[in-house]
Motif scaffolding. Structure first.
Motif, PDB file in Angstrom:
ATOM      1  N   LYS A   1     -95.834  50.468  19.641  1.00 13.78           N
ATOM      2  CA  LYS A   1     -94.649  50.441  18.769  1.00 13.78           C
ATOM      3  C   LYS A   1     -93.675  49.336  19.207  1.00 13.78           C
ATOM      4  CE  LYS A   1     -91.508  53.793  16.795  1.00 13.78           C
ATOM      5  NZ  LYS A   1     -90.239  53.562  17.420  1.00 13.78           N
ATOM      6  N   GLN A   2     -93.582  49.149  20.514  1.00 16.17           N
ATOM      7  CA  GLN A   2     -92.681  48.103  21.004  1.00 16.17           C
ATOM      8  C   GLN A   2     -93.170  46.710  20.600  1.00 16.17           C
ATOM      9  OE1 GLN A   2     -91.831  48.932  25.278  1.00 16.17           O
ATOM     10  NE2 GLN A   2     -92.327  51.012  24.724  1.00 16.17           N
TER      11      GLN A   2
ATOM     12  N   LYS B   1     -95.274  42.697  26.689  1.00 12.97           N
ATOM     13  CA  LYS B   1     -95.870  43.982  26.303  1.00 12.97           C
ATOM     14  C   LYS B   1     -97.300  43.848  25.810  1.00 12.97           C
ATOM     15  CE  LYS B   1     -94.419  47.543  26.279  1.00 12.97           C
ATOM     16  NZ  LYS B   1     -94.227  48.598  27.294  1.00 12.97           N
TER      17      LYS B   1
ATOM     18  N   TYR C   1    -100.095  59.246  23.457  1.00 13.84           N
ATOM     19  CA  TYR C   1     -98.670  59.205  23.106  1.00 13.84           C
ATOM     20  C   TYR C   1     -98.030  57.970  23.757  1.00 13.84           C
ATOM     21  CZ  TYR C   1     -93.742  60.791  23.605  1.00 13.84           C
ATOM     22  OH  TYR C   1     -92.374  60.891  23.611  1.00 13.84           O
ATOM     23  N   ASN C   2     -98.334  57.751  25.026  1.00 13.16           N
ATOM     24  CA  ASN C   2     -97.794  56.579  25.725  1.00 13.16           C
ATOM     25  C   ASN C   2     -98.319  55.286  25.109  1.00 13.16           C
ATOM     26  OD1 ASN C   2     -96.163  57.895  27.559  1.00 13.16           O
ATOM     27  ND2 ASN C   2     -97.858  58.269  28.968  1.00 13.16           N
TER      28      ASN C   2
ATOM     29  N   ASP D   1     -87.400  47.846  20.671  1.00 10.90           N
ATOM     30  CA  ASP D   1     -87.538  49.233  20.224  1.00 10.90           C
ATOM     31  C   ASP D   1     -86.911  50.220  21.212  1.00 10.90           C
ATOM     32  OD1 ASP D   1     -88.158  51.602  19.071  1.00 10.90           O
ATOM     33  OD2 ASP D   1     -90.275  51.175  18.732  1.00 10.90           O
TER      34      ASP D   1
ATOM     35  N   PHE E   1     -92.514  46.313  16.828  1.00  9.70           N
ATOM     36  CA  PHE E   1     -91.084  46.118  16.577  1.00  9.70           C
ATOM     37  C   PHE E   1     -90.680  44.669  16.861  1.00  9.70           C
ATOM     38  CE2 PHE E   1     -86.576  46.338  17.809  1.00  9.70           C
ATOM     39  CZ  PHE E   1     -86.052  47.043  16.744  1.00  9.70           C
TER      40      PHE E   1
ATOM     41  N   LEU F   1     -96.355  54.561  22.038  1.00  8.29           N
ATOM     42  CA  LEU F   1     -95.027  54.033  22.379  1.00  8.29           C
ATOM     43  C   LEU F   1     -95.111  52.550  22.751  1.00  8.29           C
ATOM     44  CD1 LEU F   1     -93.469  56.932  24.509  1.00  8.29           C
ATOM     45  CD2 LEU F   1     -92.955  56.352  22.148  1.00  8.29           C
ATOM     46  N   ASP F   2     -96.148  52.169  23.486  1.00  8.38           N
ATOM     47  CA  ASP F   2     -96.319  50.760  23.864  1.00  8.38           C
ATOM     48  C   ASP F   2     -96.609  49.897  22.636  1.00  8.38           C
ATOM     49  OD1 ASP F   2     -95.868  51.026  26.579  1.00  8.38           O
ATOM     50  OD2 ASP F   2     -97.944  51.551  27.026  1.00  8.38           O
TER      51      ASP F   2
ATOM     52  N   THR G   1     -93.351  50.435  31.177  1.00 12.52           N
ATOM     53  CA  THR G   1     -92.460  50.007  30.099  1.00 12.52           C
ATOM     54  C   THR G   1     -92.110  48.534  30.265  1.00 12.52           C
ATOM     55  OG1 THR G   1     -91.498  52.209  30.308  1.00 12.52           O
ATOM     56  CG2 THR G   1     -90.382  50.699  28.829  1.00 12.52           C
TER      57      THR G   1
ATOM     58  N   SER H   1     -85.868  53.370  21.043  1.00 12.55           N
ATOM     59  CA  SER H   1     -86.297  54.764  21.206  1.00 12.55           C
ATOM     60  C   SER H   1     -87.611  54.854  21.989  1.00 12.55           C
ATOM     61  CB  SER H   1     -86.429  55.456  19.847  1.00 12.55           C
ATOM     62  OG  SER H   1     -87.353  54.780  19.036  1.00 12.55           O
ATOM     63  N   ALA H   2     -88.552  53.956  21.667  1.00 10.95           N
ATOM     64  CA  ALA H   2     -89.828  53.953  22.400  1.00 10.95           C
ATOM     65  C   ALA H   2     -89.587  53.589  23.868  1.00 10.95           C
ATOM     66  CB  ALA H   2     -90.803  52.976  21.756  1.00 10.95           C
ATOM     67  N   THR H   3     -88.653  52.663  24.106  1.00 14.79           N
ATOM     68  CA  THR H   3     -88.326  52.274  25.482  1.00 14.79           C
ATOM     69  C   THR H   3     -87.775  53.469  26.261  1.00 14.79           C
ATOM     70  OG1 THR H   3     -87.817  50.037  24.738  1.00 14.79           O
ATOM     71  CG2 THR H   3     -86.922  50.683  26.875  1.00 14.79           C
TER      72      THR H   3
ATOM     73  N   TYR I   1     -91.840  61.710  16.991  1.00 17.50           N
ATOM     74  CA  TYR I   1     -91.113  62.094  18.217  1.00 17.50           C
ATOM     75  C   TYR I   1     -89.653  62.421  17.966  1.00 17.50           C
ATOM     76  CZ  TYR I   1     -90.015  56.996  18.852  1.00 17.50           C
ATOM     77  OH  TYR I   1     -89.607  55.709  18.712  1.00 17.50           O
TER      78      TYR I   1
ATOM     79  N   LEU J   1     -88.145  56.677  25.737  1.00 18.79           N
ATOM     80  CA  LEU J   1     -89.160  57.704  25.991  1.00 18.79           C
ATOM     81  C   LEU J   1     -90.192  57.238  27.014  1.00 18.79           C
ATOM     82  CD1 LEU J   1     -89.663  59.012  22.354  1.00 18.79           C
ATOM     83  CD2 LEU J   1     -88.826  60.354  24.268  1.00 18.79           C
ATOM     84  N   ARG J   2     -90.604  55.982  26.897  1.00 19.19           N
ATOM     85  CA  ARG J   2     -91.656  55.454  27.781  1.00 19.19           C
ATOM     86  C   ARG J   2     -91.178  55.388  29.229  1.00 19.19           C
ATOM     87  NH1 ARG J   2     -95.875  55.156  29.703  1.00 19.19           N
ATOM     88  NH2 ARG J   2     -97.487  53.568  29.510  1.00 19.19           N
TER      89      ARG J   2
ATOM     90  N   TYR K   1     -95.432  52.539  12.427  1.00 19.20           N
ATOM     91  CA  TYR K   1     -94.123  52.485  13.085  1.00 19.20           C
ATOM     92  C   TYR K   1     -93.229  53.652  12.654  1.00 19.20           C
ATOM     93  CZ  TYR K   1     -89.864  50.775  15.070  1.00 19.20           C
ATOM     94  OH  TYR K   1     -88.732  50.694  15.823  1.00 19.20           O
TER      95      TYR K   1
END
Lengths: 204, 309, 211
Positions: free
Chosen positions: A39-40, C57, A32-33, B145, A43, A36-37, B160, B147-149, C106, B151-152, C99
């Motif tokens: 996805k950033q 990132k 899950y984490n 992003d 984006f 999220l990474d 993050t 929302s991801a930020t 979530y 949550l992370r 994406y």
């Protein structure tokens, strides 16, 4: 591969993100984490793609000498200048922050400040008490407008304004919010299950 | 020079514009000039009108006031230069309040146009209170992003933001060694011009139980009353008035308090224009009805004449 | 204040006036300023996007910290760039599906909990006597408002009879809500103008005095 593949991939990712809320599994938590990474990163690169499209649009306009191409030269020059100074002087010092503080920020702020004039003009022209509901909207608007500034507080209208904001306004916003929440949930379920796939573009 | 060359004011050939027409059709440039004058004059010649503080602003103030020296607070610059006028005073006042109480601040932004604003404000306020980057506060910069930020960060702020805005690895920032997730941070304050206050409530508040306060533009403030009523949001500021209320509470005068007279005058002017427009509308409607009645009467008379003939 | 800051103040003042000139009519000064804003903003943003997503990132965790779990993020990012070619455009669908589906995944539990359930819970009035009478009355108004608005948005049955009358009450609440939004919108826009006037009439003369 072209049509079903992305939908299946999306389904797996969506279910993984959903599962995280219902399971204490550390493996799922770690993935899950990861998502999220990732996805950033996706984006950020998508937004870079947007800037590339903007550049291409103006560049083509200049090449074709289309109407208003001179203005496109200004846009392209501004964009290239900012990238160049950030690379040469770093984004922390030199012309890059100077351009932000003295060119971008004041212009962007003024662009939005223009709306004060237009909102005043529109209020005068369009804000007419044509029927009961329009009159209600107008009255609530005027009370809130006056009640939230010193002048309204001096004439004692602020308590009426607070009452409107606390009760009828809260009810209105909450009603819409719950409706939108239900809509968002339904759309999200449709996306994960592949019913909604228009976001993938033509032919998906 | 002959007298015929200059038509007199009572020239019958030029019909006088009726009052209702004048009231309902004021030129937009007249409105623009009036707005500019009503806004600019009180800035040059202040009236010093008193202001009251709202319950929401007091709740926002109390949330920071109850923190102890050394506590950590996340502060998010969730806006761009377009909304600086409304939100900068809130950011400045919040950071002054926090630094005055020796609260450690972890600052970041969810907007790509936010770093410039954040660096300016953090630099100014930190210098005012002698705070140093890395130990008293950190600026992590922009992260894509939102929302991801959000949550992370609940899992790990260092993951993050692998580095801060100035490329220092997060593992080398002393402040982040003490606070690496929401559970280790006492309060989150976001100053925003969009729906991000709602998303902080949904993701940081809902998923991780983070206490949240929000400074909002006026447009956004009206939408978040439901979250304040349920306690999902512990306090909020609405627009420049909210900033002025908060400045009054912490006892420092900033752009919020200085702008309140202009705000009052501009609102009064716009209300006057709305009333003027509606008087014109009512008079015009009456005039049209009278005209219709007259035309109907004329048509009936003509019909009557026709029958007689 | 260093000389570059003074110059900056005057550049900002000229550009501010160029934007305000639109109020008179559309003109080349406004157009030029508008296009400059687009170019400079895009340049500013792209640097921030690149640093935040590609360097911080991706490159830093993968190449400096050896965290290979972030490698797929970079690959998905590259897939997005394949949109630039018509032949490879379809590949970018994987990144878009990733994406949007991750976001949907979530979002569902969070929205149901925070935007629907807690809001519905907040709509239930407290027991009479436990709160002051005006707060209790307010809670009843909120309850009536929320129910009538939800009925107004219920389109599976015609809005006639009782349903029609209740949805009329819903419209009444919505109109008051829109009125409040309008009042606050005016407030917000005026504040932005105040900001620019504070710059032109207060900060700029101060800069001139300090020169």
């Amino acid at each position: 591969m072209k049509k079903t593949g992305p939908v299946v991939f999306g389904f797996l990712i969506g279910v993984l993100m959903l599962l995280h809320h219902f399971t204490p599994s550390s493996w799922i938590g770690d993935r899950y984490n990861n998502v999220l990474d990732w996805k950033q990163v996706v984006f950020g690169i998508t937004l870079i793609l947007g800037v590339i499209s903007l550049f291409t649009y103006h560049w083509k306009k200049i090449e074709r000498r289309a109407e208003g191409w001179g203005y496109s030269v200004i846009t392209v020059a501004g964009l290239i200048f900012m990238i160049a100074v950030a690379l040469i002087f770093t984004p922390e010092r030199g012309p890059y922050p100077w351009m932000f503080d003295h060119v971008q920020a004041p212009m962007q702020a003024t662009m939005f400040a223009l709306l004060a004039f237009y909102v005043a003009s529109a209020s005068y022209r369009a804000f007419r008490a044509r029927n009961f509901h329009a009159a209600l909207l107008l009255t609530a608007g005027v009370i809130v407008m006056l009640g939230r500034v010193s002048l309204g507080e001096l004439i004692g209208i602020d308590s009426v304004s607070t009452w409107i904001l606390d009760f009828p306004n809260t009810a209105a916003k909450r009603g819409v919010m719950i409706g939108v929440g239900l809509g968002m949930t339904a759309t999200a379920i449709k996306i994960i299950t592949g019913i909604e796939r228009t976001y993938l573009g033509k032919g998906a | 020079m002959t007298t015929e060359a200059r038509p007199s004011k009572t020239d019958a050939a030029r019909p006088r514009r009726p009052l209702h027409d004048w009231l309902a059709n004021v030129d937009r440039r007249v409105i623009f000039i009036a707005v500019a004058v009503a806004t600019a004059l009180p800035l040059i010649f202040p009236l010093n009108l008193p202001i009251k503080t709202s319950r929401e602003a007091r709740a926002y103030y109390d949330e920071i006031e109850r923190l102890q020296p050394g506590d950590e607070m996340i502060f998010v610059f969730d806006y761009e230069p377009d909304l600086m006028a409304e939100l900068d005073p809130m950011s400045i006042a919040t950071l002054r309040h926090a630094f005055r109480k020796d609260i450690q601040v972890i600052a970041l932004t969810d907007y790509p146009g936010g770093p410039g604003i954040a660096e300016r404000i953090l630099g100014e306020v930190a210098a005012e209170y002698g705070k140093t980057h890395g130990t008293d506060y950190v600026f992590l910069g922009y992260n894509p992003d939102y929302s991801a930020t959000m949550l992370r960060m609940g899992e790990s702020i260092q993951a993050t933001f692998p580095t801060d805005h100035y490329h220092t690895p997060s593992s080398e920032l002393p402040l982040l060694q003490e606070a690496d997730r929401y559970a280790e941070v006492e309060l989150l304050a976001t100053v925003t011009g969009s729906a991000l206050a709602e998303y902080w409530v949904i993701f940081a508040g809902g998923s991780y139980g983070q206490r949240i306060i929000a400074g909002n533009t006026a447009i956004q403030a009206v939408l978040i009353y439901p979250y304040f009523q349920t306690g999902q949001l512990s306090g909020f500021l609405g627009g420049l008035k909210g900033a002025a209320e908060y400045e009054k509470l912490i006892g420092t005068e900033g752009a919020g308090l200085r702008g309140m007279d202009a705000q009052s005058m501009a609102h009064l002017l716009i209300v006057c224009f709305i009333i003027l427009g509606n008087i014109g509308f009512v008079l015009q409607r009456r005039y049209q009805r009278r005209l219709e009645r007259e035309q109907d009467g004329g048509a009936k008379r003509e019909q009557g004449d026709g029958v007689k003939r | 204040m260093v000389i570059w800051d003074h110059i900056g103040m005057w550049v900002a003042a000229v550009l501010t006036i160029a934007i305000f000139s639109l109020l008179y009519r559309d003109n080349p000064f406004y157009r030029a300023a508008e296009h400059l804003l687009v170019g400079v903003s895009a340049g500013y943003y792209v640097i921030n996007y690149f640093y935040a997503s590609v360097i911080r990132k991706f490159a830093v965790p993968v190449f400096q910290q050896g965290d290979l779990w972030l490698l797929p993020g970079g690959i998905l990012g590259l897939l997005i760039l394949l949109r630039l070619s018509r032949r490879t455009q379809w590949v970018s669908r994987y990144a878009i599906a990733f994406y949007v589906a991750a976001w949907s995944g979530y979002l569902i539990p969070s929205v149901i909990q925070e935007r629907i359930l807690i809001q519905l819970q907040g709509t239930i009035p407290p027991q009479p006597g436990t709160v002051p009478w005006d707060a209790f009355l307010g809670a009843i108004i909120v309850l009536i408002g929320v129910i009538s608005i939800l009925i107004y948005f219920y389109f599976s049955a015609p809005h006639t009879g009782v349903l029609g009358r209740i949805s009329q009450v819903g419209i009444t609440f919505l109109m008051i809500g829109f009125g409040a939004s309008f009042g606050y919108t005016v407030m917000g826009r005026v504040s932005l103008l105040i900001g620019r006037f504070q710059f032109l009439f207060q900060e700029l003369p101060e800069s001139l005095m300090n020169m």
